[in-house]
Scaffold this motif. Sequence first.
Motif, short mmCIF file in Angstrom:
data_model
loop_
_atom_site.label_atom_id
_atom_site.label_comp_id
_atom_site.label_asym_id
_atom_site.label_seq_id
_atom_site.Cartn_x
_atom_site.Cartn_y
_atom_site.Cartn_z
N HIS A 1 0.78 -1.04 0.03
CA HIS A 1 0.04 -0.01 0.11
C HIS A 1 0.99 1.17 -0.17
CE1 HIS A 1 -3.62 -2.68 0.52
NE2 HIS A 1 -2.94 -3.21 1.39
N ARG A 2 2.08 1.31 -0.62
CA ARG A 2 2.86 2.37 -0.28
C ARG A 2 2.83 3.17 -1.33
NH1 ARG A 2 8.67 4.10 -2.13
NH2 ARG A 2 9.55 4.78 0.04
N PRO A 3 2.72 4.78 -1.16
CA PRO A 3 1.54 5.66 -2.41
C PRO A 3 2.96 5.53 -3.47
CG PRO A 3 2.05 7.00 -0.45
CD PRO A 3 2.84 4.86 0.33
N ARG A 4 2.69 6.61 -4.24
CA ARG A 4 3.54 6.52 -5.46
C ARG A 4 3.01 8.02 -5.96
NH1 ARG A 4 3.30 1.38 -8.83
NH2 ARG A 4 4.33 -0.47 -7.03
N ILE A 5 3.38 8.51 -6.33
CA ILE A 5 3.27 10.30 -7.51
C ILE A 5 1.99 9.51 -8.16
CG2 ILE A 5 3.74 11.78 -9.29
CD1 ILE A 5 6.43 12.01 -7.73
N GLY A 6 2.27 9.28 -8.92
CA GLY A 6 0.78 8.68 -10.20
C GLY A 6 -0.71 8.15 -9.31
N ASP A 7 -0.48 8.33 -8.07
CA ASP A 7 -1.67 8.03 -7.71
C ASP A 7 -2.26 9.21 -7.10
OD1 ASP A 7 -0.92 5.31 -6.81
OD2 ASP A 7 -0.43 5.57 -4.91
N MET A 8 -1.81 10.52 -7.94
CA MET A 8 -2.84 11.91 -7.54
C MET A 8 -3.15 11.65 -9.07
SD MET A 8 -0.45 14.05 -5.22
CE MET A 8 0.87 14.03 -6.25
N ARG A 9 -4.87 12.16 -9.92
CA ARG A 9 -5.20 12.75 -10.28
C ARG A 9 -4.33 13.65 -11.36
NH1 ARG A 9 -11.61 13.38 -11.62
NH2 ARG A 9 -11.70 11.35 -11.14
N GLY A 10 -3.67 13.81 -12.64
CA GLY A 10 -3.11 14.95 -12.85
C GLY A 10 -1.56 15.21 -12.49
N SER A 11 -1.98 14.01 -11.52
CA SER A 11 0.13 14.23 -11.45
C SER A 11 1.33 14.25 -11.79
CB SER A 11 0.34 12.29 -10.77
OG SER A 11 0.32 11.76 -11.61
N GLY A 12 1.02 14.43 -12.71
CA GLY A 12 2.12 14.59 -13.66
C GLY A 12 1.88 16.59 -14.22
N PHE A 13 0.70 17.00 -14.26
CA PHE A 13 0.61 18.69 -13.98
C PHE A 13 1.87 19.03 -12.56
CE2 PHE A 13 -2.56 17.72 -17.76
CZ PHE A 13 -1.54 18.59 -18.09
N ILE A 14 0.99 17.88 -11.55
CA ILE A 14 1.29 18.87 -9.97
C ILE A 14 2.87 18.32 -10.20
CG2 ILE A 14 0.48 18.05 -7.47
CD1 ILE A 14 -2.09 16.87 -8.62
N GLU A 15 3.55 17.20 -10.09
CA GLU A 15 4.99 17.02 -10.37
C GLU A 15 5.47 17.98 -11.22
OE1 GLU A 15 8.01 13.48 -10.47
OE2 GLU A 15 5.94 13.14 -12.20
N GLN A 16 5.25 18.85 -12.45
CA GLN A 16 5.53 19.23 -12.99
C GLN A 16 6.20 21.28 -12.15
OE1 GLN A 16 4.67 20.19 -17.19
NE2 GLN A 16 4.09 21.78 -16.48
N GLU A 17 5.07 21.22 -11.63
CA GLU A 17 4.40 22.96 -10.89
C GLU A 17 5.19 22.99 -9.47
OE1 GLU A 17 3.79 25.48 -12.13
OE2 GLU A 17 3.22 23.85 -13.76
N ALA A 18 5.09 21.21 -8.92
CA ALA A 18 5.60 21.45 -7.23
C ALA A 18 6.67 20.97 -7.02
CB ALA A 18 5.15 19.89 -7.06
N ASP A 19 7.58 22.05 -6.35
CA ASP A 19 9.65 22.38 -6.44
C ASP A 19 9.54 20.89 -5.49
OD1 ASP A 19 10.40 24.90 -7.34
OD2 ASP A 19 8.75 25.80 -5.97
N ALA A 20 8.82 20.56 -4.15
CA ALA A 20 8.80 19.14 -3.74
C ALA A 20 7.66 19.40 -3.42
CB ALA A 20 9.51 19.81 -2.24
N LEU A 21 7.28 17.61 -3.22
CA LEU A 21 6.78 16.37 -3.38
C LEU A 21 6.88 15.54 -3.00
CD1 LEU A 21 3.85 15.57 -6.47
CD2 LEU A 21 4.52 14.38 -4.76
N PHE A 22 6.28 15.49 -1.27
CA PHE A 22 5.98 14.28 -0.40
C PHE A 22 4.71 13.51 -0.58
CE2 PHE A 22 5.12 17.59 2.46
CZ PHE A 22 4.59 16.98 3.44
#
Length: 474
Positions: free
Chosen positions: A376-397
């Motif tokens: 059950h370990r989370p990943r970035i891809g578990d967020m809808r729109g993860s590509g755009f979110i990751e692009q804008e975020a300076d840090a993502l945890f």
Amino acid sequence: MGWAGVTCAMDDRLPPQALDAERSVLGSMLIDGRCIPLVLGLLRRDDFYFRGHTLLYDAITDVHRVEGEVDQITVGDYLKGTGNIVEAGGLVYLVELAAGVASAANVEHHCRIIKEKVIARRAIDDAAALQNALYDSDGLDSAAVVREYAAQIQSRSAAGLDIGVDMAEVMDSTRAQYEVAAEATRSGREYVGTDSGFWVFNHFLNGIMPSRLTVSGARPGSGKTTLAAEVAVHMAAQGKRVGFVSLEMGQADVGGLLARIRGDLDPEAFRKGTLQEDGLMRLNEADGELRGMPIKTFYQVPATIDTILGSMEHYEARAHVDFWVIDYLQRISMTKGDDAEIGAVCRAITDFKLRHNTHIWLLSQLSRKTEERPDHRPRIGDMRGSGFIEQEADALFLIHRPAIYEDIVRNIFKTKGHEGVANLQRLVEIIVAKNRFGPNGSEKKRMVWVPERAYFTEVSHTEQSNLPSARDFQ
């Protein structure tokens, strides 16, 4: 006086202009062609107030583009050929423009003056358009209307004024940034920004730095709102100005969360009103402390990005805000809610943090994809729109608390009993999946969840040894 009276009075005024500066710029271009590329980078043809000056600007730039050299004769011949010589002021005016400028040394300064007048004229037009739009809407959706025009005015105020900086200024800024870091090291600190209250964020994020967007992702019930509130209170306790935008909790609930955190209160006793004397004492102390902290909370209905950023702009206009929490991304009202729209929302938030040099802590809900994986370990891809979110975020945890998953709890109970489950309840993993200005990684031992208080805290090395390892729940 009503608005109609004000409008009539303003209609008789001459729009802001700088004709002397316009003449100086054109004269500089005529006597020294070396300044023409600079002017082209600063001004557009429609920035000139006087129509004749626009025609002269066009003529000078066209001649320069074709022949490479500019003087009164070539420009005069060009204007004769286009039939605009009279409207441009005539040959005598060309001579006067060239004779009126001793050198082109101040052309950049005069371009700035012209640009400021352009901004003023466009802002006046925008204000009139806003007034008409508000009248036409009859006051409906007025916040959205105001927000739309506020963004337009902000965009106009910045357009064309960033003329760049030379490397000396760039390196001065870099040296100053380094000196801040060096001073932190000399004082024994391992991070440069403001203390977040947690080692993991001070280590990975270098503390709470200005002009950053940090995205915190987690499944419901993992404590992402609580963690953001803890950082916010810790920032405010250091005198930092904080804004907390809550899109799922009301005023009393946000206050209760902050009071529980600050007062170290039993959440059930607080919720049911059964605090004992010592708890009531801590509640009163927390109440007094929070009242004096520079925190302002916002509750938006409807929660569109326009209404949210509009309120944030208003608060920032009163004084700089060091730290913002937006709780949370998926609660922001969107027309479609698709990846592209999520990207647009994130870009608007990024623009805000850059414009105001502030830190924004944006919370994000994770999908049920985590439930499909054994650990059950989370990943970035578990967020809808993860590509755009990751692009804008300076840090993502990502926050991973294994104890929120029933199958993991059952497995631990079978092998380690009640004590193992109690330890599992405390286990927290912070997964730093993206970090533009620092390292990625994860931390499993420094931070724990306190079930009896429903918040996060840090533990000593001795306490760390009592926590289960990742192997215990894989």
